[in-house]
Design an enzyme around this catalytic site. Structure first.
Site, PDB file in Angstrom:
ATOM      1  N   ASP A 157      -7.895   3.981   1.039  1.00 54.79           N
ATOM      2  CA  ASP A 157      -6.996   4.453   2.092  1.00 54.79           C
ATOM      3  C   ASP A 157      -7.828   4.917   3.297  1.00 54.79           C
ATOM      4  O   ASP A 157      -8.631   5.836   3.167  1.00 54.79           O
ATOM      5  CB  ASP A 157      -6.198   5.629   1.503  1.00 54.79           C
ATOM      6  CG  ASP A 157      -5.212   6.217   2.481  1.00 54.79           C
ATOM      7  OD1 ASP A 157      -5.246   5.868   3.668  1.00 54.79           O
ATOM      8  OD2 ASP A 157      -4.412   7.061   2.032  1.00 54.79           O
ATOM      9  N   CYS A 212       0.869  -1.189   0.000  1.00 52.82           N
ATOM     10  CA  CYS A 212       0.000   0.000   0.000  1.00 52.82           C
ATOM     11  C   CYS A 212       0.901   1.234   0.000  1.00 52.82           C
ATOM     12  O   CYS A 212       2.057   1.151  -0.416  1.00 52.82           O
ATOM     13  CB  CYS A 212      -0.978  -0.031   1.173  1.00 52.82           C
ATOM     14  SG  CYS A 212      -0.203  -0.016   2.802  1.00 52.82           S
ATOM     15  N   ASN A 220       2.323   1.390   4.337  1.00 55.78           N
ATOM     16  CA  ASN A 220       2.598   0.098   4.998  1.00 55.78           C
ATOM     17  C   ASN A 220       2.333   0.162   6.505  1.00 55.78           C
ATOM     18  O   ASN A 220       3.035  -0.461   7.299  1.00 55.78           O
ATOM     19  CB  ASN A 220       4.046  -0.381   4.717  1.00 55.78           C
ATOM     20  CG  ASN A 220       4.321  -1.829   5.121  1.00 55.78           C
ATOM     21  OD1 ASN A 220       5.450  -2.175   5.489  1.00 55.78           O
ATOM     22  ND2 ASN A 220       3.331  -2.689   5.083  1.00 55.78           N
ATOM     23  N   CYS A 252      -1.366   0.638   7.377  1.00 57.40           N
ATOM     24  CA  CYS A 252      -2.805   0.319   7.507  1.00 57.40           C
ATOM     25  C   CYS A 252      -3.192  -0.885   6.662  1.00 57.40           C
ATOM     26  O   CYS A 252      -3.401  -1.986   7.172  1.00 57.40           O
ATOM     27  CB  CYS A 252      -3.677   1.514   7.126  1.00 57.40           C
ATOM     28  SG  CYS A 252      -3.495   2.937   8.227  1.00 57.40           S
ATOM     29  N   ARG A 253      -3.324  -0.676   5.342  1.00 59.19           N
ATOM     30  CA  ARG A 253      -3.912  -1.717   4.491  1.00 59.19           C
ATOM     31  C   ARG A 253      -3.015  -2.924   4.271  1.00 59.19           C
ATOM     32  O   ARG A 253      -3.463  -4.069   4.427  1.00 59.19           O
ATOM     33  CB  ARG A 253      -4.321  -1.112   3.141  1.00 59.19           C
ATOM     34  CG  ARG A 253      -5.462  -0.125   3.262  1.00 59.19           C
ATOM     35  CD  ARG A 253      -5.604   0.715   2.026  1.00 59.19           C
ATOM     36  NE  ARG A 253      -4.461   1.618   1.857  1.00 59.19           N
ATOM     37  CZ  ARG A 253      -4.242   2.380   0.806  1.00 59.19           C
ATOM     38  NH1 ARG A 253      -5.085   2.352  -0.208  1.00 59.19           N
ATOM     39  NH2 ARG A 253      -3.189   3.184   0.760  1.00 59.19           N
ATOM     40  N   SER A 254      -1.756  -2.710   3.870  1.00 54.51           N
ATOM     41  CA  SER A 254      -0.944  -3.892   3.539  1.00 54.51           C
ATOM     42  C   SER A 254      -0.542  -4.725   4.761  1.00 54.51           C
ATOM     43  O   SER A 254      -0.503  -5.957   4.652  1.00 54.51           O
ATOM     44  CB  SER A 254       0.254  -3.546   2.648  1.00 54.51           C
ATOM     45  OG  SER A 254       1.121  -2.628   3.243  1.00 54.51           O
TER      46      SER A 254
HETATM   47  P1  4NP Z   1      -1.734   2.762   4.200  1.00 61.65           P
HETATM   48  O1  4NP Z   1      -2.387   4.095   4.798  1.00 61.65           O
HETATM   49  O2  4NP Z   1      -1.202   3.154   2.825  1.00 61.65           O
HETATM   50  O3  4NP Z   1      -2.889   1.834   4.101  1.00 61.65           O
HETATM   51  O4  4NP Z   1      -0.664   2.328   5.152  1.00 61.65           O
HETATM   52  C1  4NP Z   1      -1.725   5.317   4.874  1.00 61.65           C
HETATM   53  C2  4NP Z   1      -0.762   5.544   5.819  1.00 61.65           C
HETATM   54  C3  4NP Z   1      -0.141   6.766   5.913  1.00 61.65           C
HETATM   55  C4  4NP Z   1      -0.469   7.780   5.037  1.00 61.65           C
HETATM   56  C5  4NP Z   1      -1.432   7.549   4.074  1.00 61.65           C
HETATM   57  C6  4NP Z   1      -2.043   6.319   3.982  1.00 61.65           C
HETATM   58  N1  4NP Z   1       0.139   9.044   5.148  1.00 61.65           N
HETATM   59  O5  4NP Z   1      -0.226   9.948   4.386  1.00 61.65           O
HETATM   60  O6  4NP Z   1       1.039   9.222   5.996  1.00 61.65           O
END
Ligand code: 4NP
Length: 159
Positions: free
Chosen positions: A127, A9, A12, A14-16
């Site tokens: 996201d 993602c 790294n 939340c989703r992945s």
């Molecule tokens: P992820 O979520 O891609 O599912 O881990 C996010 C984590 C951090 C951010 C955006 C999405 N950020 O903008 O810091």
């Protein structure tokens, strides 16, 4: 030979990490964890070294998933070779990954998680970072469903 899967993602956190935990949970339940190497990474290294987002962890743990992975960036020079399937969560991840591919063989390994959905029509795992509880629950709903679909896909492709 183990099947090597890398979920990717943006951050790294939340989703992945949740995809990693959901798919690990599924193959554990089926008693075949030893047949897989499963990891996750982010296209963006900003959260490198951090554990999964606390909100994501608290939603995941209610479904029995401990998010233990530590954020790391996707490494094109290594990860394209060390994994058989590189699975992005949204169209932006897919674009970033495609840009990091070195050749056509790399591109053949690239999939989007929602391609494996059985019961949802979403074309991305959205996201959840700037949203509320519902977003984190949706991530888990989509990932659990697509994990089943991914498992069926791998079985149908196995010799
Ligand atoms: P992820 O979520 O891609 O599912 O881990 C996010 C984590 C951090 C951010 C955006 C999405 N950020 O903008 O810091």
């Amino acid at each position: 030979m183990k099947t090597r899967i890398l979920f990717v993602c943006l951050g790294n956190i939340c989703r992945s990490p949740s995809a990693e935990a959901a798919f690990k949970g599924l193959v554990k339940k089926k008693g075949i964890s030893h047949k897989f190497d499963i990891d996750s990474s982010g296209t963006y290294g900003y959260h490198e070294g951090e554990p999964a987002d606390r909100r994501m962890q608290s939603h995941a743990v209610r479904r029995g998933y401990n998010l233990t992975s530590i954020s790391r960036p996707f490494k094109p020079e290594k990860d394209w070779d060390e994994f058989d399937f590189i699975i992005g969560m949204d169209d932006s991840n897919m674009k970033n990954l495609a840009e990091m591919a070195r050749n056509k063989e790399d591109i053949k390994k690239l999939f989007k998680m929602t391609d494996f959905s059985n019961n949802y029509n979403h074309t991305e795992v959205p996201d959840p970072y700037y949203g509320g509880d519902q977003g984190f629950e949706l991530v888990l709903d989509l990932l659990e469903d697509a994990s089943e679909g991914l498992f069926e896909f791998l079985n149908s492709n196995a010799k």
